[in-house]
Design an enzyme around this catalytic site. Structure first.
Site, PDB file in Angstrom:
ATOM      1  CG  HIS A 155      -1.760  -1.296   1.427  1.00  0.00           C
ATOM      2  ND1 HIS A 155      -2.224  -1.915   2.436  1.00  0.00           N
ATOM      3  CD2 HIS A 155      -2.505  -1.926   0.250  1.00  0.00           C
ATOM      4  CE1 HIS A 155      -2.963  -2.723   2.164  1.00  0.00           C
ATOM      5  NE2 HIS A 155      -3.114  -3.055   0.731  1.00  0.00           N
ATOM      6  CD  GLU A 172      -0.417   0.662   4.413  1.00  0.00           C
ATOM      7  OE1 GLU A 172       0.078  -0.356   4.574  1.00  0.00           O
ATOM      8  OE2 GLU A 172      -1.899   0.687   4.379  1.00  0.00           O
ATOM      9  CG  HIS A 207       0.885  -3.516   5.456  1.00  0.00           C
ATOM     10  ND1 HIS A 207       0.214  -3.032   4.368  1.00  0.00           N
ATOM     11  CD2 HIS A 207       1.424  -4.768   5.327  1.00  0.00           C
ATOM     12  CE1 HIS A 207       0.102  -4.221   3.523  1.00  0.00           C
ATOM     13  NE2 HIS A 207       1.014  -5.129   4.037  1.00  0.00           N
ATOM     14  CD  GLU A 267      -1.028  -3.177   9.429  1.00  0.00           C
ATOM     15  OE1 GLU A 267      -0.750  -1.991   9.158  1.00  0.00           O
ATOM     16  OE2 GLU A 267      -1.585  -3.936   8.838  1.00  0.00           O
TER      17      GLU A 267
END
Length: 375
Positions: free
Chosen positions: A166, A169, A259, A335
């Site tokens: 992504h 990010e 991420h 994350e």
């Protein structure tokens, strides 16, 4: 007064900019997609004059909950990014700011430019332990680049790390930069211990097209790469197609996919407990890795995160689940927040590029605790 986003990873739409206290903006969608959230633009105006910039329509953004308690970042030199007064109400993000310079950059998070990405690749290549390989091309014709670090030998573990599926990010590539700087430090004991036992395969940016285009979540044709791992194609997702083929060529014993999360103000991991082959061995590896991270850095926590998948109900189009199942290996999604780390708040910088960099180094150190147990 001028507002522009005509540069690498720029994204903003100017609706009205006649008065400093009434600047109306919007965010462009990812190409051929309904996703939007990433912004990056430059304000040219009078120093020490109060400005009010409003970005509207965010109730329809990819993650509306991501705007609650969020503070935008700004920079005068594109090196140091600091948080600025920001509020969110009724679908509108309001940035109140009095610039100290005539030109100020604003972004959703500290950007990681394509030029910096190239600099990272070729800095890494200059080390004897590292080789660079072009696996293929993206749909916009950019290289899909792999760094191989360490000398492949019989019995060595194969550890894969990918980032920025992504593209918005950006903390993910800051993380990888920190990890690589530690791994390629000839005097670092964690690096020495790991490279005696493992070879690292690192893709610092899985989605260079989306990165340059100023996308949040998709590649050049609006495809979310992290939903392509079951059946990637050269037509829609060559980035995943080439990386997954290379994984099968090399083998894989551990996988980390890096991420950022828009809503949750914490660092956390998401495992593969829902994959069909999940067993006590994988559970033990997951627990050992988390325990090591908890010991090494207070930036990590294991209380807040995503709900765990029920047995057999993992989404096998997602990278960490697909790879964990295909290779019966320890596979985690890592994350980081776009906001701040609520457990260690920093009102001036929030969660930042520098903290992401350090978290990458800490995560590399944590791999030492599991490398002998991977097979």
């Amino acid at each position: 007064m001028k507002i522009t986003s005509n540069f690498d990873s720029g994204n903003i739409k100017v609706l009205a900019s006649n008065e400093p206290l009434d600047i109306q903006l919007a965010i462009n969608n990812d190409n051929e997609s309904e996703f939007f959230q990433w912004f990056h633009f430059r304000l040219e105006s009078t120093p020490f004059l109060q400005h009010k910039m409003q970005i509207g329509g965010l109730e329809k953004s990819a993650y509306p909950e991501g705007w609650d308690d969020y503070q935008a970042v700004a920079s005068y030199d594109r090196q140091t990014w600091f948080r600025v007064p920001t509020s969110y109400e009724n679908g509108t993000l309001t940035i109140d700011f009095e610039p100290e310079q005539s030109h100020t950059y604003f972004a959703y998070f500290a950007p990681y430019s394509y030029e910096r990405h190239l600099d990272l690749l070729y800095w890494a290549q200059s080390h004897d332990a590292c080789e660079i390989e072009t696996l293929g091309e993206t749909l916009d014709g950019r290289d899909i680049s792999l760094l191989t670090i360490g000398e492949p030998e019989e019995g060595k573990k194969k550890i894969w790390i990918t980032a920025r599926q992504h593209p918005g990010e950006t903390m993910a590539e800051w993380f990888v930069e920190g990890l690589l700087h530690k791994l390629l430090d000839d005097e670092d004991p964690h690096a020495a211990a790991l490279l005696s036992k493992a070879v690292f395969y690192v893709v610092p940016n899985m989605n260079p097209d989306g990165s340059v285009r100023g996308h949040l979540r998709t590649n050049a044709v609006g495809v979310n790469l992290n939903r392509e791992w079951a059946e990637p194609s050269l037509e829609k997702s060559p980035e995943v197609f080439h990386v997954l083929n290379k994984m099968h060529d090399t083998g894989l014993d551990m996988y980390l996919d890096i991420h950022g999360d828009e809503a949750l103000p914490y660092n956390f991991v998401a495992g593969s407990e829902g994959i069909p082959s999940y067993d006590a061995r994988l559970e033990s590896l997951e627990n050992d890795f988390k325990a090591a991270l908890l010991t090494i850095t207070p930036e990590f926590q294991d209380e807040f995160g995503y709900p765990k998948d029920a047995p057999g109900e993992a989404n096998l189009t997602v990278a960490s689940c697909a790879v964990g199942e295909a290779f019966k290996a320890l596979a985690y999604t890592i994350e980081m927040p776009f906001k701040d780390n609520a457990n260690l708040p920093d009102p001036y910088y929030g969660w930042s590029d520098r903290r992401s960099y350090q978290f990458g180094q800490d995560t590399l150190a944590a791999i030492v605790s599991v490398v002998d147990k991977l097979r």
